[in-house]
Design an enzyme around this catalytic site. Structure first.
Site, mmCIF file in Angstrom:
data_model
loop_
_atom_site.group_PDB
_atom_site.id
_atom_site.type_symbol
_atom_site.label_atom_id
_atom_site.label_comp_id
_atom_site.label_asym_id
_atom_site.label_seq_id
_atom_site.Cartn_x
_atom_site.Cartn_y
_atom_site.Cartn_z
ATOM 1 N N GLU A 117 0.875 -1.182 0.000
ATOM 2 C CA GLU A 117 0.000 0.000 0.000
ATOM 3 C C GLU A 117 0.902 1.219 0.000
ATOM 4 O O GLU A 117 1.481 1.575 1.031
ATOM 5 C CB GLU A 117 -0.917 -0.016 1.241
ATOM 6 N N CYS B 173 -1.275 9.224 2.564
ATOM 7 C CA CYS B 173 -0.900 8.635 1.265
ATOM 8 C C CYS B 173 -1.913 8.991 0.185
ATOM 9 O O CYS B 173 -1.588 9.005 -0.996
ATOM 10 C CB CYS B 173 -0.763 7.112 1.388
#
Length: 472
Positions: free
Chosen positions: A213, A247
């Site tokens: 991820e 993110c």
């Protein structure tokens, strides 16, 4: 630290005890929920200490409530997820004679979790929802950038889990590197693309399956039909939450050339409403470390030196240069060029480049000229334009008319594509990711003619069967 010993004990316990029942999985998830509820104040305190200043409400929302949600979702659905999945047989007629095809979901065993510093609690506990729902054990390596939170999590898990169930390993980069080299049954890493390359190389030695991820430069495409006031408020909220250290934070905005000034004013209005002050405002989060502070301010200085217009969205007269904490005001960089560092690297801070476009095709081409991002955000009411953006770009996921929010949908898979990640989790997709999907075919009992024809000596029966199959 004997990481190999812990892993060996967890693997042995997995073989000894077999796959846990739905009740056992629910009970483990309940323990995790209990940890979050009982330690809420300590989690807020630890993160505030680690960041220098971090909003308690933001921590309670993202790290505490944002972890309880996925755990409760998994708890409510895992018994259903665990059921074998029936499939049709090939050829279908075998099914009529009693043959069966099915998939059974089996725990992989021990899953390694390398979690990052930006949401250290959420990005440890949210993967655990899928890991525990799938019946696995876990070893966790939290970030050294948030040492107080990492030590708190080690203490928390130690209170209610044996080391055979969940173990936390703390330490610096050398511990992290050794951890990535362990022969897990699966490894999930959340963090920077640059570090992911090392993690993937380390995992390759033991052929460990990976979920990565990552991040990247998640673009916003502002359509001509977008409501500027609403769009700016939502974009700037996404850019200032955790001071942009997300993110999925909107990394840059592509706006129609005649709406740039309107967006600047709408962004100014929305930021001043959210943050009447910044310097001593507990709602506004600091940058986690001096190294990151200098990196982000370096982007601004580099853009200014190369001719971009810089707009600081901060209260009049507030001097953020003399401060105890590393706070950076929300900053717009207008019409950046590709040679600026701010357009080359993931920003991970409250700095937002804004680039104009003449046609939406130009905006799409700009996005497609770069690595595939973790997220993409489109604002507007033009259905044809929205479909064009959705069809012709390949981000990990999309939120339409907001930013970041697709990550909060437990029924949607969350993950990147290429440099922004591989594999996905959340909800049923997380259960699948951390399960071995075992294919099982059960043959019919009666040894009928067609089955016998498949065995030598070959004769007219198999030639007739082949002739029937090998044709248009």
């Amino acid at each position: 630290m004997d990481m190999q010993g812990i892993l060996a004990r967890q693997k042995a316990a997995h073989l000894r005890d077999g796959a846990p029942t739905a009740e056992q999985r629910i009970e483990r998830i309940d323990r995790c929920i209990g940890l979050l509820i009982d330690h809420r104040a300590q989690i807020e305190e630890a993160l505030n200490a680690d960041f220098g200043s971090r909003s308690r409400e933001a921590t309670a929302f993202t790290d505490v409530a944002g972890s309880i949600g996925p755990l409760k979702h998994a708890k409510a659905h895992l018994a259903k997820w665990m059921r074998p999945e029936k499939r049709k047989t090939t050829p279908a007629i075998l099914g009529l004679f009693g043959a069966k095809a099915e998939i059974r979901f089996q725990p992989k065993g021990v899953v390694g979790v390398i979690s990052p510093w930006n949401f250290p609690v959420n990005l440890t506990f949210a993967p655990l929802a899928g890991i525990l729902a799938a019946g696995n054990r876990a070893m966790i390596k939290p970030s050294e950038y948030t040492p107080a939170t990492s030590e708190l999590m080690k203490t928390m898990f130690g209170k209610v889990f044996s080391e055979e169930e969940i173990a936390v390993v703390t330490g610096g980069p050398e511990i992290g590197e050794a951890f990535a080299h362990l022969p897990f049954d699966h490894l999930i890493f959340t963090g920077a693309t640059s570090i992911a390359r090392h993690v993937m190389r380390a995992a390759a030695d033991n052929l460990v399956p990976l979920t990565l991820e990552l991040g990247g430069k998640s673009p916003v495409i502002l359509g001509k039909s977008a409501d500027l006031g609403v769009a700016a408020a939502r974009i700037m909220n996404g850019k200032t939450l955790n001071a942009g250290q997300i993110c999925l934070a909107p990394d840059y905005v592509l706006a129609p050339h005649d709406r740039v000034e309107g967006f600047v004013e709408a962004a100014r209005a929305s930021v001043s409403k959210m943050f009447p002050t910044i310097k001593d405002n507990p709602d506004y989060t600091s940058i986690v470390a001096q190294r990151h502070y200098e990196r982000i301010t370096g982007y601004i200085d580099d853009a200014r030196a190369k001719g971009a217009r810089i707009v600081e969205l901060k209260p009049e007269g507030e001097d953020l240069t003399q401060q105890e904490h590393r706070k950076i005001a929300p900053t717009l960089i207008l019409e950046p060029t590709d040679d600026m560092k701010v357009m080359q690297e993931e920003i991970f801070g409250p700095v937002l480049p804004l680039k104009s476009y003449r046609s939406v095709d130009e905006a799409i081409a700009f996005v497609n000229g770069r690595d595939r991002p973790l997220g993409l955000y489109y604002f507007g009411d033009d259905e044809a334009e929205r479909e064009k953006v959705l069809t012709r770009t390949t981000p990990g996921g999309v939120t339409v008319n907001d930013v970041i929010m697709h990550v909060a949908q437990e029924e949607l898979p969350f993950g990147g594509v290429g440099p922004s990640g591989m594999g996905s989790y959340h909800g049923f997709d997380g259960f699948r990711e951390f399960s071995h999907r075992k294919a099982i075919y059960s043959q019919i009992k009666k040894d009928i003619g067609p089955l016998q024809a498949l065995r030598p000596p070959y004769g007219p029966a198999i030639r007739k069967m082949l002739a029937a199959q090998i044709q248009r």
